[in-house]
Structures are given as C-alpha cells and as structure tokens.
Design a protein around this motif. Structure first.
Motif, PDB file in Angstrom:
ATOM      1  N   ALA A 255       0.813  -1.282   0.030  1.00  0.00           N
ATOM      2  CA  ALA A 255       0.094  -0.081  -0.110  1.00  0.00           C
ATOM      3  C   ALA A 255       0.910   1.349   0.151  1.00  0.00           C
ATOM      4  CB  ALA A 255      -1.041   0.074   1.297  1.00  0.00           C
ATOM      5  N   VAL A 256       0.846   2.093  -0.980  1.00  0.00           N
ATOM      6  CA  VAL A 256       1.651   3.233  -0.962  1.00  0.00           C
ATOM      7  C   VAL A 256       0.638   4.474  -1.179  1.00  0.00           C
ATOM      8  CG1 VAL A 256       3.451   1.901  -2.555  1.00  0.00           C
ATOM      9  CG2 VAL A 256       1.864   3.096  -3.668  1.00  0.00           C
ATOM     10  N   ARG A 257       1.659   5.645  -0.761  1.00  0.00           N
ATOM     11  CA  ARG A 257       1.053   6.939  -0.780  1.00  0.00           C
ATOM     12  C   ARG A 257       1.560   7.611  -2.185  1.00  0.00           C
ATOM     13  NH1 ARG A 257      -0.775  10.862   3.049  1.00  0.00           N
ATOM     14  NH2 ARG A 257      -1.958   9.202   3.933  1.00  0.00           N
ATOM     15  N   ALA A 258       0.678   7.807  -3.206  1.00  0.00           N
ATOM     16  CA  ALA A 258       1.139   8.338  -4.379  1.00  0.00           C
ATOM     17  C   ALA A 258       0.374   9.440  -5.036  1.00  0.00           C
ATOM     18  CB  ALA A 258       0.964   7.266  -5.541  1.00  0.00           C
ATOM     19  N   GLY A 259       1.409  10.217  -5.652  1.00  0.00           N
ATOM     20  CA  GLY A 259       0.777  11.508  -6.182  1.00  0.00           C
ATOM     21  C   GLY A 259       0.746  11.431  -7.724  1.00  0.00           C
ATOM     22  N   LEU A 260       0.433  12.663  -8.310  1.00  0.00           N
ATOM     23  CA  LEU A 260       0.213  12.632  -9.765  1.00  0.00           C
ATOM     24  C   LEU A 260       1.248  13.259 -10.636  1.00  0.00           C
ATOM     25  CD1 LEU A 260      -3.391  13.793  -9.869  1.00  0.00           C
ATOM     26  CD2 LEU A 260      -2.665  11.581 -10.419  1.00  0.00           C
ATOM     27  N   PRO A 261       1.834  12.800 -11.740  1.00  0.00           N
ATOM     28  CA  PRO A 261       2.887  13.624 -12.404  1.00  0.00           C
ATOM     29  C   PRO A 261       2.337  14.822 -12.787  1.00  0.00           C
ATOM     30  CG  PRO A 261       2.314  11.589 -13.793  1.00  0.00           C
ATOM     31  CD  PRO A 261       1.421  11.582 -12.308  1.00  0.00           C
ATOM     32  N   GLY A 262       3.176  15.910 -13.552  1.00  0.00           N
ATOM     33  CA  GLY A 262       2.658  17.094 -13.698  1.00  0.00           C
ATOM     34  C   GLY A 262       1.636  17.178 -14.726  1.00  0.00           C
TER      35      GLY A 262
END
Ligand code: GTP
Ligand code: MG
Ligand code: ZN
Length: 344
Positions: free
Chosen positions: A44-51
């Motif tokens: 389980a990971v905390r992920a963001g979005l690419p630009g």
C-alpha cells in the motif's frame, strides 16, 4: 504494509486489457489533499500525480483502478461506474465521489429529518452512474414504530430495496452486509451523522473509522469522517465510507437516471395524447390527470419537474462552457498562425 490480492479487490480481465504495458495495477483506497493511497499486489503506497496529469486536471477518485510507474499514478483506467456530482461552488465542475462501485447505499436515519425528496435526488444520480442503488434506513432503535416512515420511503423507491437497520442493536446489519458479494464494491452515501461509519465498524468488527462520540440526535450535520476511504470487509467484499454530503447537486446531462427514478411518471407520460406533452396545460395529459385523481402524489410530480428543470439548466450551462472553450482554442490557434507567418 503487506500487499493485496488484486482479484479480491475486483481486478479482472477487462481492466487488465486496458492497462498500458510496463505499468503496475493498483486501486485507489483513499484520497487526501493531492495524494492518494493506492493498493497494489506488492504493498500500500501513498502516491501523487505527475505534472502532466495534474495539468490536465485529471479526476482520480477512490475506487479507481490506476497504472503506477516510479511511485506515481500514470494513468486512470476506464471506469465501470462513477458516482458524479456537481462540485459545490460557483462554476459547474464534476466531482467523482466513488468509482467502479457495484452497489451504492443511500443512507438516511429514521426520524424527523428523513426526507424522501432527498432520497429521490440520490437515486437519480446513482441510476445515472452505472451502479445499483439500495436504500438504507438507520437508527431503527430510536422509533417504536418506524414502518410509517419506511412506507413513505418505499413510495419513492420503486423497486429499489429498502433496508431498515440499527447498528446499536445489530438489527438488519448482517443482512445488509450480505448484499456486498466477494470482490464487489459498495459505497455509503448520505448526510453527516446518519451512521455510515458506525455501520462500517460493525461490519469490520472494530472501530477503524472514527464516529461521533455522543448519541445526541441534534448533533447531526457536523462531519466526523474527513475523507473517502475504501475498506476490505472480513469474508470478502469492499466498502467505501464517505464524509456526509450536505447537498447532492446533480451532474450529467443524460435523463436516464431521472427516467429510472421516476419510471411511474414516465409510464403515465406514455399515455399523453401528444408525444411531446409538457404536462402543463395540454388536453388529455395522462400525468396531470393522475395528479388530479390522486394516483400520482402532487409532491412527487413537482419533484420530478424540478429535477427535470435542473438537468436542462445544467445541460445548457454545460454547452455554453464547451462553446466558450472552443472559441478560446480557435483564437489561440489563429494567433499562433499569425505569429508563424510574421516569423517567416
Ligand atoms: N441510536 C442509534 N445511534 C446510532 C446508530 N448508528 C449510529 N448512531 C450514532 O449516530 C452518530 C453518528 O454516527 P456516525 O457513524 O459517525 O455517522 P456518519 O454517517 O459516519 O457521519 P459523517 O462521518 O459525519 O458523515 C454516532 O453518535 C453514532 O453512535 C444506530 O443504529 N442507532
Ligand atoms: Mg462517518
Ligand atoms: Zn402530459
């Protein structure tokens, strides 16, 4: 945190086909400000979005299947269903409350605040979403005789199951839990304080979600759950708990949801003399006749008309925005072409 068996999360061949090679599949379990909890086979990971995706204002929702690469969400797979509302604010913009949901539970508590009109509104949105609605009436323990209220709800539900539960005594909780089959996803939607998280905790067998401390009835309305959260139920199946919604503004320009929610009115309308009857003043209008005879409750007729108007207004605004965006693009292209000729 250990990983997940994707099959139990609802992963299937249809989604697998849509995933770009090289990306790792994962399901969005929670949405925080600018970051998402994503469950994959490994962890389980905390992920963001690419630009690029941020720039495109891509809409990522809890329940979405995504393609992960280098710790970022690279793509969002096409949804099987999406519960979308008009985000509160001055402009119209869509907000996805939950994606890839099979069952949407519309939760209200039994008591003086119960509003059949609000339930109708939820049903329109859910029928439009591709998920199947079911109605849940909580806090059955507070009333000696809830059946009159239940009947009022059944009158707007038209074939949608109505469940009566009490998370306090456990009445109806197991039967409701059984509606969520293995590898399927349910979402709980409804006003703040109706008991969504209490129900989830009961199913989980522990207090995973925070719930309101007091049992004061007049305390309803303030949020306890702060973000949308997907949870795995013991024995299989998934549930998404959501913060209470103050209001549900309709989104989407189709009328499928309206027709499904008001199939009784639609059936009547089929018998009007004119195919394009507005049900306002035409002769031999079957809808108006049914209102007059009492067969169709007047409130339900007005509610239908109101929602219909709202959908039309939304469609018009939507069109206007699209047109504006088109014009802007055109002007930009013209200016670019001009600049190019000048450079030559
Ligand atoms: N009497 C009674 N009280 C209940 C029942 N279910 C929940 N409550 C109480 O209602 C209050 C609100 O419950 P929550 O589960 O926090 O409500 P919620 O829908 O999750 O609210 P938000 O997270 O703000 O959207 C709590 O004090 C619960 O103890 C029930 O079946 N009967
Ligand atoms: Mg809650
Ligand atoms: Zn008519």
């Amino acid at each position: 945190m250990p990983g997940f068996d994707l099959g139990t999360l609802g992963w299937n061949a249809e989604f697998a086909e849509q995933l770009e090679p090289g990306l790792v599949p994962g399901r969005v379990a929670a949405a925080h400000r600018g970051a998402f909890d994503v469950w994959t086979e490994a962890d389980a990971v905390r992920a963001g979005l690419p630009g690029r995706l941020l720039h495109d204002r891509i809409d990522v929702a809890v329940g979405d299947w995504v393609g992960m690469g280098d710790g970022l969400i690279r793509s969002v797979l096409p949804r099987r269903s999406a519960i979308v509302r008009n985000a509160a604010g001055l402009t119209t913009s869509a907000q996805t409350l939950a994606a890839n949901v099979d069952i949407a539970f519309v939760v209200s508590s039994l008591g003086p605040d119960l509003e059949p009109r609000r339930i109708e509104r939820y049903l329109v949105t859910i029928w439009e979403s591709g998920a199947t609605p079911e109605i849940v009436l909580t806090k059955a323990d507070r009333l000696e005789d809830p059946w009159e209220l239940v009947a009022e709800v059944e009158a707007v539900a038209l074939g949608v199951p109505v469940h009566t539960v009490s998370a306090l005594t456990g009445q109806g909780c197991d039967a409701l839990r059984a509606r969520i089959a293995d590898s399927t996803t349910a979402v709980l939607l409804g006003s703040s304080g109706v008991g969504k998280s209490t129900l989830v905790n009961r199913w989980l067998g522990s207090d995973v979600m925070a719930t309101k401390e007091t049992r004061e009835d007049d305390d309803e309305g303030r949020h306890t759950t702060s973000h949308r959260q997907m949870l795995v139920l013991p024995g299989g199946g998934l549930v998404i708990d959501t913060p209470g919604l103050r209001e549900l503004q309709l989104w989407d320009v189709g009328e499928a949801g309206l027709d499904a929610t008001f199939s009784d009115v639609e059936e009547l309308a089929a018998n009007c003399r004119f195919a394009d009857c507005s049900h306002e003043h035409e002769p031999d209008c079957a809808v108006l006749a049914a209102v007059q005879s009492g067969e169709l409750p007047e409130e339900r007729f007005h509610s239908w008309r109101k929602l219909q108007r709202e959908l039309r207004a939304m469609a018009v605004r939507h069109d206007a925005l699209l047109r504006k965006a088109e014009v802007r693009k055109w002007k930009l292209r013209a200016r670019e072409a001009q600049a190019r000729t000048r450079l030559r």
